[in-house]
Design a protein around this motif. Structure first.
Motif, PDB file in Angstrom:
ATOM      1  N   UNK A  33      47.182  39.354  36.375  1.00 31.66           N
ATOM      2  CA  UNK A  33      47.020  39.256  34.918  1.00 31.66           C
ATOM      3  C   UNK A  33      45.551  39.373  34.528  1.00 31.66           C
ATOM      4  N   UNK A  34      44.696  38.689  35.282  1.00 33.68           N
ATOM      5  CA  UNK A  34      43.250  38.751  34.979  1.00 33.68           C
ATOM      6  C   UNK A  34      42.727  40.173  35.151  1.00 33.68           C
ATOM      7  N   UNK A  35      43.206  40.858  36.183  1.00 33.82           N
ATOM      8  CA  UNK A  35      42.779  42.248  36.420  1.00 33.82           C
ATOM      9  C   UNK A  35      43.181  43.125  35.232  1.00 33.82           C
ATOM     10  N   UNK A  36      44.432  43.008  34.833  1.00 34.35           N
ATOM     11  CA  UNK A  36      44.936  43.893  33.768  1.00 34.35           C
ATOM     12  C   UNK A  36      44.252  43.576  32.443  1.00 34.35           C
ATOM     13  N   UNK A  37      44.077  42.286  32.170  1.00 36.89           N
ATOM     14  CA  UNK A  37      43.428  41.900  30.907  1.00 36.89           C
ATOM     15  C   UNK A  37      41.997  42.451  30.849  1.00 36.89           C
ATOM     16  N   UNK A  40      41.890  46.337  30.475  1.00 35.34           N
ATOM     17  CA  UNK A  40      42.087  46.781  29.084  1.00 35.34           C
ATOM     18  C   UNK A  40      40.764  46.701  28.312  1.00 35.34           C
ATOM     19  N   UNK A  41      40.079  45.587  28.467  1.00 32.03           N
ATOM     20  CA  UNK A  41      38.824  45.380  27.738  1.00 32.03           C
ATOM     21  C   UNK A  41      37.775  46.424  28.141  1.00 32.03           C
ATOM     22  N   UNK A  42      37.665  46.644  29.460  1.00 30.05           N
ATOM     23  CA  UNK A  42      36.686  47.605  29.969  1.00 30.05           C
ATOM     24  C   UNK A  42      36.996  49.020  29.469  1.00 30.05           C
ATOM     25  N   UNK A  43      38.247  49.409  29.560  1.00 26.14           N
ATOM     26  CA  UNK A  43      38.646  50.749  29.116  1.00 26.14           C
ATOM     27  C   UNK A  43      38.348  50.917  27.620  1.00 26.14           C
ATOM     28  N   UNK A  44      38.648  49.877  26.852  1.00 26.46           N
ATOM     29  CA  UNK A  44      38.383  49.915  25.414  1.00 26.46           C
ATOM     30  C   UNK A  44      36.887  50.107  25.157  1.00 26.46           C
ATOM     31  N   UNK A  45      36.069  49.325  25.886  1.00 23.29           N
ATOM     32  CA  UNK A  45      34.611  49.430  25.697  1.00 23.29           C
ATOM     33  C   UNK A  45      34.087  50.804  26.080  1.00 23.29           C
ATOM     34  N   UNK A 147      33.805  49.555  36.925  1.00 25.32           N
ATOM     35  CA  UNK A 147      35.048  48.840  36.607  1.00 25.32           C
ATOM     36  C   UNK A 147      35.290  47.702  37.598  1.00 25.32           C
ATOM     37  N   UNK A 148      35.072  47.993  38.846  1.00 29.61           N
ATOM     38  CA  UNK A 148      35.283  46.991  39.902  1.00 29.61           C
ATOM     39  C   UNK A 148      34.364  45.782  39.697  1.00 29.61           C
ATOM     40  N   UNK A 149      33.105  46.074  39.392  1.00 35.81           N
ATOM     41  CA  UNK A 149      32.133  45.007  39.142  1.00 35.81           C
ATOM     42  C   UNK A 149      32.601  44.142  37.970  1.00 35.81           C
ATOM     43  N   UNK A 150      33.078  44.794  36.939  1.00 42.17           N
ATOM     44  CA  UNK A 150      33.547  44.115  35.727  1.00 42.17           C
ATOM     45  C   UNK A 150      34.790  43.268  36.029  1.00 42.17           C
ATOM     46  N   UNK A 151      35.725  43.845  36.772  1.00 48.63           N
ATOM     47  CA  UNK A 151      36.977  43.132  37.079  1.00 48.63           C
ATOM     48  C   UNK A 151      36.710  41.916  37.961  1.00 48.63           C
ATOM     49  N   UNK A 152      35.873  42.103  38.974  1.00 47.31           N
ATOM     50  CA  UNK A 152      35.583  40.978  39.875  1.00 47.31           C
ATOM     51  C   UNK A 152      34.887  39.852  39.113  1.00 47.31           C
ATOM     52  N   UNK A 153      33.966  40.221  38.225  1.00 47.56           N
ATOM     53  CA  UNK A 153      33.273  39.193  37.426  1.00 47.56           C
ATOM     54  C   UNK A 153      34.279  38.447  36.554  1.00 47.56           C
TER      55      UNK A 153
END
Ligand code: ASP
Ligand code: MG
Length: 317
Positions: A33-37, A40-45, A147-153
């Motif tokens: 869930x955290x990954x998908x949420x 979405x935010x990263x793709x939007x940005x 994206x990976x950096x963003x998701x892991x954070x």
């Protein structure tokens, strides 16, 4: 005989229910869930437009490995369950208002029992699939690293107790990832190179040049090699993403289909579009469950799935 069968079913039911109620199962759900949420935010940005997933289509990814064909007849047409939305990604980019897109895409790949215990195969899974018009592999790989950096954070911030439970040392820092080529690793490690390299690696890495599906572009500078890339998770977790620059020229697509023995009749409308001109594009897709598996250091994703989908194996629910 019948008694045996019922008993076996009861044992399986107990085990199934125990797994369904397991704590780790919920940890994995929360990580997904955290990954998908965050995705979405990263793709939007970054300006990627979300395209809704399709589950049935007249054409789907032929894949380069054997699966049981899952298709049904409906409305005078043959519909296949989605193995990936690769062709829809390319076609969607015909719309001039779309430069980049992504899909949270459920896929069904009815693989055989030889993949039952790889630890990373579910015959139903979700990939986050994305595609950019007029971009190349260098761009996509750097995008994926961001994206990976963003998701892991995000996972670290949202779920600190889960991260420290499975990775007390924290999630690895993602910088510019190392790049290898399949032919070099094969020469060094032999036929099992991907697994061996994944096992000894401490960080994810890129692996370039796979002999894959006809839609991955052949390198015009080096025919017989391909402008594609996989992201390989370290610690033996193996493949986590596949992507490529796309074969968009009609004559090349035809040549590659011939090499692969693809049924061109099934792709006749796609080929007609290709003849008129498909956009130049590049993209990739990463498995959400596989990323969660890596984060939670899960040996076998089917052991902690709420509803396991082990290749070649029946399920109760
Ligand atoms: N999503 C992948 C790609 O973009 C295809 C696949 O699912 O293997 O190339
Ligand atoms: Mg792949």
């Amino acid at each position: 005989m019948e008694g045996d069968l019922v008993e076996e079913l009861e044992v399986s039911l107990e085990a199934t229910l125990a797994q369904l109620q397991g704590t780790e199962t919920v940890d994995v759900l929360k990580v997904q869930q955290a990954i998908i949420r965050a995705a979405h935010q990263f793709m939007f940005e970054r300006g990627l437009v979300q395209v809704m997933p399709l589950m049935l289509s007249p054409i789907t990814d032929p894949l380069n490995h054997g699966v049981v064909d899952a298709s049904i007849a409906y409305a005078g047409c043959r519909w296949s369950l989605t193995k990936s939305m690769i062709f829809h990604k390319q076609l969607a980019l015909l719309n001039p208002a779309l430069e980049a897109l992504y899909i949270v895409s459920p896929n069904v790949r009815l693989e055989f029992a030889d993949r039952a215990f790889t630890g990373r195969h579910l015959f139903e899974f979700t990939q986050i699939d994305f595609e950019f018009r007029d971009k190349d592999g260098v761009f996509v790989r750097s995008f994926m690293e961001d994206l990976l950096r963003y998701l892991f954070a995000a996972v670290q911030k949202d779920l600190p107790e889960i991260v420290s439970k499975y990775r007390p040392e924290g999630l690895c820092q993602i910088g510019e990832l190392e790049i290898f080529r399949t032919e070099d690793l094969e020469a060094q490690y032999g036929p099992d190179y991907e697994h061996v390299k994944s096992k000894e690696a401490q960080l994810p890495f890129w692996l370039l040049n796979h002999r894959r599906e006809f839609y991955d572009k052949e390198d015009p500078a080096k025919p017989g090699t391909y402008l594609n890339y996989d992201l390989i998770w370290p610690e033996g977790f193996g493949e986590g993403l596949s992507g490529a620059e796309r074969e968009n020229e009609y004559h090349q697509i035809l040549k590659r289909m011939e090499e692969a023995g693809t049924d061109q009749q099934a792709f006749k409308h796609y080929l007609k579009v290709a003849q008129q001109g498909l956009p130049r594009s590049a993209g990739a897709g990463f498995g959400v469950e596989r990323m969660a598996r890596f984060i939670c250091r899960i040996k076998d994703i089917n052991d902690v799935a709420l509803f396991p989908r082990r290749p070649g194996t029946p399920a109760l629910f």
